[in-house]
Enzyme design. Structure first.
Site, PDB file in Angstrom:
ATOM      1  N   ASN A   5       0.820  -1.207   0.000  1.00  0.00           N
ATOM      2  CA  ASN A   5       0.000   0.000   0.000  1.00  0.00           C
ATOM      3  C   ASN A   5       0.854   1.258   0.000  1.00  0.00           C
ATOM      4  OD1 ASN A   5      -2.917  -0.707   0.015  1.00  0.00           O
ATOM      5  ND2 ASN A   5      -2.298  -1.956   1.752  1.00  0.00           N
TER       6      ASN A   5
ATOM      7  N   HIS B  55      -6.506   3.436  13.584  1.00  0.00           N
ATOM      8  CA  HIS B  55      -7.684   2.697  13.115  1.00  0.00           C
ATOM      9  C   HIS B  55      -7.261   1.237  12.946  1.00  0.00           C
ATOM     10  CE1 HIS B  55     -11.221   1.437  11.003  1.00  0.00           C
ATOM     11  NE2 HIS B  55     -10.504   1.090   9.946  1.00  0.00           N
TER      12      HIS B  55
END
Length: 330
Positions: free
Chosen positions: A106, A188
């Site tokens: 990513n 998160h």
């Protein structure tokens, strides 16, 4: 009567979250009934036929506020002139994949997206990162968009916050609107700290109203932390409609002044608040006042809260160090 227009990029626009999101943006739910919308929708080349189908459906809705749709696999074209970049798409973690592998894969994606935002987006662009691991993906994109002020980059803990509000309201037997100032601290991820001590139910600490420390410390915290995994187990795929709803809510928080007595959770670049390393993308309690986003100050922690805070902080430090070692940060 419209008096405004916003151009919005959505990455991964034909994916489940993107599909649940773009119609709500086009209908005016994100930016309000007086703001016209242009959508720049980005997908990988193999998904372009599916994306064209999404565009057909958007046309078929005849939204009065939707003025333009661009479907593309060209990242630079997708970011051209955008006022908001909603970075939804990312590579999910697969079986046997180490977290460092996920960060590296990513990292390459968000490096390119940051560069494209830097070179092609509008001067007033704001960037809202959803694709996981969103805090560190946001950090990478920010690092590669040197000309964009760092306070215009955000990552989403809105869904975690909404999950936490619902759990507290159900346990207390109150309406969801009775729960205020619900803060998600940190990452998160499964280390996030949903702060039930500083949350309020009808103006009183949630910990006093519920008065069940075992439920709060164990059941509540773990339910919020593991809710995404629970949804995957139940429906066979990750949260999509609820994630899209949270994106709408989160961006709305950033464009609308916060009501008195309320706050919201948002990951943003730390300036050293609460002892968080400067530069980390960390979820804080925030308010928007007179158009300016501010971190709520002077929240206090007991030993339990401080321990949970430090766990999530250390995870974000570790992620930062990993991507730095991979050459993804300067």
């Amino acid at each position: 009567m419209t008096n405004n227009r916003v151009r919005v990029a959505v990455t991964g626009a034909a994916g489940q979250i993107g599909y649940a999101l773009v119609f709500r943006i086009a209908s005016g739910q994100m930016f309000g009934p007086n703001t016209e919308v242009e959508l720049n929708l980005l997908e990988l080349e193999p998904a372009l036929p599916s994306l064209e189908g999404v565009a057909m459906e958007l046309d078929d809705c005849a939204f009065p506020l939707l003025k333009r749709i661009v479907c593309t696999a060209d990242l630079n074209k997708a970011m051209d002139g955008v006022n908001w970049a909603l970075l939804v798409g990312s590579v999910p973690r697969k079986q046997g994949m180490e977290r460092s592998d996920l960060l590296q894969i990513n990292g390459g994606i968000f490096t390119k997206q940051g560069q494209a935002i830097n070179d092609y987006a509008s001067d007033d662009v704001r960037v809202f990162v959803v694709g996981n691991p969103c805090n560190t993906n946001c950090l990478i994109a920010m690092n590669h968009a040197k000309d964009v002020p760092s306070d215009r980059f955000y990552a989403m803990t809105t869904l975690d916050e909404l999950r936490a509000r619902t759990q507290l309201a159900k346990k207390a037997g109150v309406d969801i609107t009775a729960v205020t100032q619900m803060t998600i601290w940190g990452n998160h991820s499964a280390t996030q700290y949903p702060d039930f001590y500083n949350a309020k139910i009808n103006g009183t600490s949630a910990a006093r109203v519920i008065n069940d420390q075992t439920w709060l410390k164990e059941t509540f915290v773990s339910t919020v932390q593991q809710r995404g995994a629970a949804v995957i187990k139940a429906r066979g795929s990750s949260s999509a409609a609820s994630a899209a709803n949270a994106i709408i809510t989160g961006v709305n928080h950033l464009v609308t002044d916060t009501p008195a007595g309320e706050s919201f959770s948002m990951c943003r670049r730390s300036k050293g608040e609460y002892g968080v390393d400067e530069g980390l993308i960390f979820s804080f309690p925030c308010r928007r006042e007179h158009g300016e986003l501010k971190v709520v100050e002077n929240m206090e922690f007991n030993d339990f809260g401080r321990e949970r805070f430090n766990i999530t902080l250390n995870e974000l430090r570790s992620e930062r160090d990993t991507v730095k070692s991979l050459g993804l940060l300067d």
